[in-house]
Write an enzyme that holds these catalytic residues in place. Structure first.
Site, short mmCIF file in Angstrom:
data_model
loop_
_atom_site.label_atom_id
_atom_site.label_comp_id
_atom_site.label_asym_id
_atom_site.label_seq_id
_atom_site.Cartn_x
_atom_site.Cartn_y
_atom_site.Cartn_z
N HIS A 13 0.89 -1.19 0.00
CA HIS A 13 0.00 0.00 0.00
C HIS A 13 0.92 1.22 0.00
O HIS A 13 1.43 1.63 1.04
CB HIS A 13 -0.90 0.00 1.24
CG HIS A 13 -1.88 1.14 1.26
ND1 HIS A 13 -3.22 0.96 1.48
CD2 HIS A 13 -1.72 2.47 1.07
CE1 HIS A 13 -3.84 2.14 1.43
NE2 HIS A 13 -2.94 3.08 1.19
N LYS A 96 -8.74 -0.19 -6.21
CA LYS A 96 -8.84 0.42 -4.88
C LYS A 96 -10.11 1.22 -4.75
O LYS A 96 -10.37 2.13 -5.55
CB LYS A 96 -7.62 1.34 -4.67
CG LYS A 96 -7.65 2.15 -3.38
CD LYS A 96 -7.34 1.29 -2.16
CE LYS A 96 -7.54 2.06 -0.86
NZ LYS A 96 -6.48 3.02 -0.59
N HIS A 135 -10.46 1.25 1.35
CA HIS A 135 -10.24 2.14 2.48
C HIS A 135 -11.53 2.10 3.30
O HIS A 135 -12.50 2.79 2.98
CB HIS A 135 -9.95 3.57 1.99
CG HIS A 135 -9.64 4.52 3.12
ND1 HIS A 135 -8.46 5.22 3.21
CD2 HIS A 135 -10.36 4.87 4.21
CE1 HIS A 135 -8.47 5.95 4.32
NE2 HIS A 135 -9.61 5.77 4.93
N HIS A 169 -4.90 -0.87 5.54
CA HIS A 169 -4.39 -0.18 6.75
C HIS A 169 -5.34 -0.31 7.94
O HIS A 169 -5.86 0.69 8.44
CB HIS A 169 -4.07 1.28 6.47
CG HIS A 169 -5.04 2.04 5.60
ND1 HIS A 169 -6.39 2.06 5.85
CD2 HIS A 169 -4.86 2.81 4.50
CE1 HIS A 169 -6.99 2.80 4.94
NE2 HIS A 169 -6.09 3.25 4.11
N ASP A 241 1.39 2.40 3.59
CA ASP A 241 0.56 3.60 3.42
C ASP A 241 1.44 4.85 3.54
O ASP A 241 0.98 5.88 4.02
CB ASP A 241 -0.61 3.63 4.42
CG ASP A 241 -1.65 4.69 4.04
OD1 ASP A 241 -1.63 5.17 2.90
OD2 ASP A 241 -2.47 5.03 4.91
C1 NCD Z 1 -3.35 8.93 2.13
C2 NCD Z 1 -2.85 9.98 1.13
O1 NCD Z 1 -2.33 11.01 1.57
O2 NCD Z 1 -2.94 9.74 -0.07
N1 NCD Z 1 -3.48 9.55 3.43
C3 NCD Z 1 -3.52 8.91 4.62
O3 NCD Z 1 -3.73 9.57 5.64
N2 NCD Z 1 -3.32 7.62 4.73
C4 NCD Z 1 -4.63 8.35 1.64
C5 NCD Z 1 -5.09 7.14 2.42
O4 NCD Z 1 -4.57 6.05 2.26
O5 NCD Z 1 -6.02 7.30 3.22
ZN ZN Z 2 -3.19 5.05 1.55
#
Ligand code: NCD
Ligand code: ZN
Length: 337
Positions: A13, A96, A135, A169, A241
């Site tokens: 991710h 996604k 998500h 996540h 992430d």
């Molecule tokens: C991610 C992003 O900035 O693209 N931000 C986050 O807080 N994780 C998007 C996501 O995966 O939610």
């Molecule tokens: Zn993300």
């Protein structure tokens, strides 16, 4: 132990962004990972094959000679044509799905969750063997969003038993429990959610560089995540992430969500897994499980880490990483192909 070798580490991710940011962050992931699942939440999101090809080319150009495979994803739309999906199924690793407006660049995501409305795309994905990454957050109270989304994961898992669904996540004990209730549910876990709780984000002075979606939760939630990560439960895999935002977008009123961990991910994972006596399971958490779940065969890459301090830089280009200016007990000492 003073040395560990991780074979074909995978980051399932990963946000690489575009333009100047892509140029600066992609080499950092490409250096230490063998491949990564590339998130499609650009502006505009990746929704057709030309966009996907040209984004993949820009990623390849940004990583230069590093041996790293970008596993590409499309941004979920409920009305993808079955023939279109059949024609691209060899080139995408997953699709996604974002609830509309739930996180960075997700405005074009799904409104409401009417399974009938999503069925054309989901049915085709199930038939074609394209995994669905989600998500999973509702639009409710911020600490309850992931928990409130679990019934949706469960209805999807029941309605499409042959569809592999990855709960992205995960941050709560409830999500960990849901994993074992349905054969076709899997999950990614980030580094930062294994390390921090909401206390680290907002318990003292506000820490914008630890602010992300989903927000870090309670100690008992982190405990549940650690348990399945440290035992390398076969349905969980590492997905950082890593979500870079420029420093001025983080240290601002209206702080952007995302923690940047790509360059510290492996040293920090080894440090953490060692501390909890789980080093023997790290290979499975950071590679083998993902290979089995996605049925992928990433390029050969052996990453050796040694027990020597890594001093984390204050910044990588415009971006402040997690643990900026601090030291980790392990560092990458060599990469072999
Ligand atoms: C991610 C992003 O900035 O693209 N931000 C986050 O807080 N994780 C998007 C996501 O995966 O939610
Ligand atoms: Zn993300």
């Amino acid at each position: 132990m003073t040395e560990i070798v991780l074979n074909e580490p995978l980051d399932m991710h990963l946000h690489l962004r575009d333009g100047k940011m892509l140029q600066s962050v992609a080499p950092l992931s490409a250096y230490s990972f063998s491949g990564g699942l590339i998130m499609p939440n650009l502006i505009p999101p990746i929704t057709d094959i030309d966009m996907l090809h040209s984004y993949r080319d820009r990623i390849k150009q940004a990583i230069g000679d590093e041996k790293f495979l970008p596993y590409m994803t499309l941004f979920f739309k409920s009305n993808y044509d079955r023939d279109f999906l059949a024609s691209v199924s060899d080139e995408i690793t997953a699709i996604k799905l974002y609830p509309a407006g739930i996180t960075t660049n997700s405005e074009g995501g799904v409104q409401g969750f009417d399974i009938d409305e999503l069925s054309p795309t989901l049915g085709a994905m199930s038939d074609l063997g394209i995994p669905l990454c989600i998500h999973g957050e509702s639009s409710g109270f911020v600490m309850d969003r992931e928990k409130e989304f679990i019934p949706i994961y469960e209805s999807l898992a029941r309605a499409f038993p042959n569809l592999k669904i990855v709960m992205e996540h995960i941050t709560t004990a409830n999500s960990v429990e849901a994993l074992d209730r349905y054969e076709n549910l899997y999950a990614t876990i980030t580094l930062h959610h294994l390390l921090i709780t909401l206390d680290d984000v907002a318990g003292g002075m506000l820490q914008p560089h630890l602010f992300c979606k989903p927000i870090a939760k309670r100690p008992e939630d982190r405990e549940a995540l650690r348990r399945v990560a440290f035992e390398a439960h076969p349905k969980v895999m590492f997905g950082s992430d890593s979500a870079p935002h420029p420093q001025n977008a983080k240290e601002a009123p209206g702080c952007a969500a995302g923690v940047f961990t790509a360059p510290i991910a492996l040293p920090a994972l080894v440090t953490l897994f060692e501390e909890y006596g789980a080093l023997d399971n790290l290979q499975r958490f950071v590679s083998d499980n993902a290979k089995a779940i996605y049925g992928i065969n990433p390029p050969t890459k052996a990453v050796t880490l040694t027990k020597e301090l890594m001093k984390v830089p204050q910044k990588y280009g415009e971006v402040v990483p997690m643990y900026a200016g601090e030291e980790l007990s392990w560092s990458i000492s060599s990469i072999n192909y």
